[in-house]
Design an enzyme around this catalytic site. Structure first.
Site, PDB file in Angstrom:
ATOM      1  N   ILE A  20      51.491  -3.350 137.035  1.00 28.82           N
ATOM      2  CA  ILE A  20      52.512  -2.761 136.163  1.00 28.82           C
ATOM      3  C   ILE A  20      53.681  -3.733 135.965  1.00 28.82           C
ATOM      4  O   ILE A  20      54.194  -3.892 134.850  1.00 28.82           O
ATOM      5  CB  ILE A  20      53.055  -1.449 136.783  1.00 28.82           C
ATOM      6  CG1 ILE A  20      51.929  -0.416 136.950  1.00 28.82           C
ATOM      7  CG2 ILE A  20      54.187  -0.872 135.940  1.00 28.82           C
ATOM      8  CD1 ILE A  20      52.316   0.778 137.847  1.00 28.82           C
ATOM      9  N   LYS A  64      59.052   7.156 148.378  1.00 25.31           N
ATOM     10  CA  LYS A  64      59.278   7.274 146.932  1.00 25.31           C
ATOM     11  C   LYS A  64      60.237   8.435 146.627  1.00 25.31           C
ATOM     12  O   LYS A  64      61.006   8.374 145.666  1.00 25.31           O
ATOM     13  CB  LYS A  64      57.949   7.445 146.192  1.00 25.31           C
ATOM     14  CG  LYS A  64      57.065   6.195 146.196  1.00 25.31           C
ATOM     15  CD  LYS A  64      57.740   4.975 145.568  1.00 25.31           C
ATOM     16  CE  LYS A  64      56.744   3.878 145.221  1.00 25.31           C
ATOM     17  NZ  LYS A  64      57.404   2.645 144.739  1.00 25.31           N
ATOM     18  N   ASP A  68      58.264 -12.303 142.716  1.00 25.58           N
ATOM     19  CA  ASP A  68      57.133 -11.731 143.456  1.00 25.58           C
ATOM     20  C   ASP A  68      56.947 -12.494 144.763  1.00 25.58           C
ATOM     21  O   ASP A  68      57.311 -13.663 144.882  1.00 25.58           O
ATOM     22  CB  ASP A  68      55.847 -11.830 142.614  1.00 25.58           C
ATOM     23  CG  ASP A  68      54.770 -10.855 143.069  1.00 25.58           C
ATOM     24  OD1 ASP A  68      54.596  -9.822 142.399  1.00 25.58           O
ATOM     25  OD2 ASP A  68      54.101 -11.115 144.097  1.00 25.58           O
ATOM     26  N   TYR A  94      54.470   6.801 152.168  1.00 27.30           N
ATOM     27  CA  TYR A  94      54.653   6.419 150.760  1.00 27.30           C
ATOM     28  C   TYR A  94      55.369   7.538 149.991  1.00 27.30           C
ATOM     29  O   TYR A  94      56.341   7.283 149.268  1.00 27.30           O
ATOM     30  CB  TYR A  94      53.282   6.132 150.142  1.00 27.30           C
ATOM     31  CG  TYR A  94      53.298   5.686 148.716  1.00 27.30           C
ATOM     32  CD1 TYR A  94      53.802   4.446 148.347  1.00 27.30           C
ATOM     33  CD2 TYR A  94      52.773   6.505 147.703  1.00 27.30           C
ATOM     34  CE1 TYR A  94      53.796   4.032 147.019  1.00 27.30           C
ATOM     35  CE2 TYR A  94      52.762   6.100 146.385  1.00 27.30           C
ATOM     36  CZ  TYR A  94      53.274   4.857 146.044  1.00 27.30           C
ATOM     37  OH  TYR A  94      53.265   4.456 144.740  1.00 27.30           O
ATOM     38  N   ILE A 140      47.510   4.720 137.963  1.00 25.38           N
ATOM     39  CA  ILE A 140      47.472   3.627 136.988  1.00 25.38           C
ATOM     40  C   ILE A 140      46.445   2.600 137.455  1.00 25.38           C
ATOM     41  O   ILE A 140      46.444   2.200 138.633  1.00 25.38           O
ATOM     42  CB  ILE A 140      48.866   2.947 136.870  1.00 25.38           C
ATOM     43  CG1 ILE A 140      49.971   3.982 136.572  1.00 25.38           C
ATOM     44  CG2 ILE A 140      48.840   1.839 135.810  1.00 25.38           C
ATOM     45  CD1 ILE A 140      49.849   4.726 135.277  1.00 25.38           C
TER      46      ILE A 140
HETATM   47  N1  LIG Z   1      49.103   1.722 140.507  1.00 28.63           N
HETATM   48  C1  LIG Z   1      49.441   2.993 140.598  1.00 28.63           C
HETATM   49  O1  LIG Z   1      48.623   3.902 140.416  1.00 28.63           O
HETATM   50  C2  LIG Z   1      50.850   3.372 140.942  1.00 28.63           C
HETATM   51  C3  LIG Z   1      51.195   4.730 140.927  1.00 28.63           C
HETATM   52  C4  LIG Z   1      52.490   5.094 141.255  1.00 28.63           C
HETATM   53  C5  LIG Z   1      53.438   4.133 141.557  1.00 28.63           C
HETATM   54  N2  LIG Z   1      53.075   2.820 141.569  1.00 28.63           N
HETATM   55  C6  LIG Z   1      54.103   1.848 141.949  1.00 28.63           C
HETATM   56  O2  LIG Z   1      54.155   0.771 141.033  1.00 28.63           O
HETATM   57  C7  LIG Z   1      54.587  -0.407 141.711  1.00 28.63           C
HETATM   58  C8  LIG Z   1      53.613  -1.545 141.500  1.00 28.63           C
HETATM   59  O3  LIG Z   1      52.339  -1.101 141.732  1.00 28.63           O
HETATM   60  P1  LIG Z   1      51.070  -1.866 141.146  1.00 28.63           P
HETATM   61  O4  LIG Z   1      49.959  -0.881 141.209  1.00 28.63           O
HETATM   62  O5  LIG Z   1      51.390  -2.507 139.843  1.00 28.63           O
HETATM   63  O6  LIG Z   1      50.840  -2.956 142.299  1.00 28.63           O
HETATM   64  P2  LIG Z   1      50.135  -4.391 142.331  1.00 28.63           P
HETATM   65  O7  LIG Z   1      49.513  -4.488 143.679  1.00 28.63           O
HETATM   66  O8  LIG Z   1      49.271  -4.617 141.126  1.00 28.63           O
HETATM   67  O9  LIG Z   1      51.371  -5.366 142.269  1.00 28.63           O
HETATM   68  C9  LIG Z   1      52.311  -5.380 143.277  1.00 28.63           C
HETATM   69  C10 LIG Z   1      53.006  -6.731 143.294  1.00 28.63           C
HETATM   70  O10 LIG Z   1      54.044  -6.668 144.256  1.00 28.63           O
HETATM   71  C11 LIG Z   1      54.044  -7.886 145.002  1.00 28.63           C
HETATM   72  N3  LIG Z   1      54.636  -7.642 146.317  1.00 28.63           N
HETATM   73  C12 LIG Z   1      54.094  -6.971 147.358  1.00 28.63           C
HETATM   74  N4  LIG Z   1      54.917  -7.002 148.415  1.00 28.63           N
HETATM   75  C13 LIG Z   1      56.010  -7.715 148.029  1.00 28.63           C
HETATM   76  C14 LIG Z   1      57.212  -8.102 148.685  1.00 28.63           C
HETATM   77  N5  LIG Z   1      57.435  -7.774 149.962  1.00 28.63           N
HETATM   78  N6  LIG Z   1      58.138  -8.805 147.986  1.00 28.63           N
HETATM   79  C15 LIG Z   1      57.907  -9.156 146.691  1.00 28.63           C
HETATM   80  N7  LIG Z   1      56.776  -8.831 146.027  1.00 28.63           N
HETATM   81  C16 LIG Z   1      55.845  -8.120 146.686  1.00 28.63           C
HETATM   82  C17 LIG Z   1      52.579  -8.260 145.083  1.00 28.63           C
HETATM   83  O11 LIG Z   1      52.420  -9.650 145.370  1.00 28.63           O
HETATM   84  C18 LIG Z   1      52.064  -7.864 143.704  1.00 28.63           C
HETATM   85  O12 LIG Z   1      52.170  -8.939 142.775  1.00 28.63           O
HETATM   86  C19 LIG Z   1      54.773  -0.008 143.179  1.00 28.63           C
HETATM   87  O13 LIG Z   1      56.106   0.346 143.424  1.00 28.63           O
HETATM   88  C20 LIG Z   1      53.865   1.200 143.295  1.00 28.63           C
HETATM   89  O14 LIG Z   1      54.228   2.030 144.370  1.00 28.63           O
HETATM   90  C21 LIG Z   1      51.816   2.410 141.272  1.00 28.63           C
END
Ligand SMILES: NC(=O)c1ccc[n+]([C@@H]2O[C@H](COP(=O)([O-])OP(=O)(O)OC[C@H]3O[C@@H](n4cnc5c(N)ncnc54)[C@H](O)[C@@H]3O)[C@@H](O)[C@H]2O)c1
Length: 264
Positions: A18, A162, A37, A158, A191
């Site tokens: 995202i 959140k 990142d 989690y 997502i």
């Molecule tokens: N994918 C879903 O279904 C979903 C649903 C609800 C909320 N979210 C939220 O969306 C956000 C991103 O999720 P996503 O699914 O795109 O994840 P993703 O795993 O695709 O991307 C996460 C990114 O965060 C980076 N990261 C991890 N730890 C880190 C740190 N300590 N410092 C800096 N960067 C760091 C990772 O390297 C990665 O590039 C999160 O907050 C997640 O909780 C995702």
């Protein structure tokens, strides 16, 4: 395509999923974007692909758990762009193999998840807010989750973290609203990102689709569009809110599927 013209954006967790989609869309809308990142090389790769499309972006390696590193990230954005108008506290998540139900949860994972999702939001916001005040205002966009709104069978830490992000969003909105700083959150449902696909079994993902009101799961761009709106002046009268973007998941009564048979 100029909804973020003149805005300087910092977005964390922007090398993948995202965050990467949001960084790209914000740059396409005219923002200058610091793509931050943990994975510095992928952050730079994401920034390079924005530049190739004609946007302005800089990659930056940061661990949001490390306060000094977050301070360096904010300093870099100010040095590079001259200020910060938008901060997206987007990093988050938990390990669903350790973050279980209450009796089986690994307490070290509880602490890590609270720090990764909630404390990191506090740390980065505290560092960015003085720059926003100096600029006459700004917008903070936090990434929450439907897990922060309703209960689930696992990922207890989690959900609690959140929920903390959702409440912090209101506190920041109230405390810095008088300085013209808005703070909102987006709460995604399921997502299709690497975090979901790599950690959740396929049959559970299918169950998530069935739980939605809409007949599909979300893509990163579905959340990125909401983040652009919250970052932009189009949402200038909106603060302290959590925008739920979940395919209708949290609107759907658990009885709806069974009751639909009464229609035939
Ligand atoms: N994918 C879903 O279904 C979903 C649903 C609800 C909320 N979210 C939220 O969306 C956000 C991103 O999720 P996503 O699914 O795109 O994840 P993703 O795993 O695709 O991307 C996460 C990114 O965060 C980076 N990261 C991890 N730890 C880190 C740190 N300590 N410092 C800096 N960067 C760091 C990772 O390297 C990665 O590039 C999160 O907050 C997640 O909780 C995702």
């Amino acid at each position: 395509m100029n909804r973020l013209e003149g805005k300087n954006v910092v977005i964390t967790g922007a090398a993948s999923g995202i965050g990467r989609a949001a960084a790209g869309l914000m740059a396409a809308e005219g923002a200058k974007v610091l793509v931050a990142d943990l994975d510095a090389s992928h952050a730079e790769e994401a920034a390079a692909s924005i530049r190739e499309s004609g946007g302005i972006a800089v990659g930056f390696g940061v661990n949001v758990m490390d306060e000094d590193a977050v301070a360096a990230m904010i300093d870099r954005a100010v040095a590079e762009f001259g200020g910060i108008d938008v901060l997206c506290n987007h990093v988050g998540g938990s390990n669903p193999r350790k973050d279980l139900d209450l009796l089986r949860m690994d307490l070290d994972e509880w602490d890590r998840v609270m720090a990764l999702n909630a404390r990191s939001t506090v740390v980065a916001s505290r560092l960015a807010i003085p720059h926003m005040i100096k600029a006459g205002g700004g917008s903070i966009v936090n990434t929450a989750s439907v897990g922060g709104l309703i209960g689930d069978s696992l990922q207890s830490a989690y959900g609690a973290a959140k929920a903390a992000v959702i409440r912090l969003t209101q506190y920041i909105a109230v405390q810095y609203g008088p300085e013209n700083i808005r703070c909102n959150a987006v709460a995604p449902g399921a997502i299709m990102t690497p975090a979901l696909v790599d950690n959740i079994p396929a049959d559970v993902i299918e169950g998530m689709k069935q739980a939605n009101a809409l007949p599909y799961l979300g893509e990163p761009e579905d959340i990125a569009h909401a983040m652009v709106y919250l970052a932009s002046d189009e949402s200038r009268y909106m603060s302290g809110q959590t925008l739920v973007v979940d395919g209708g998941l949290t609107s759907k009564s658990p009885l709806a599927t069974g009751r639909s048979s009464m229609l035939s």
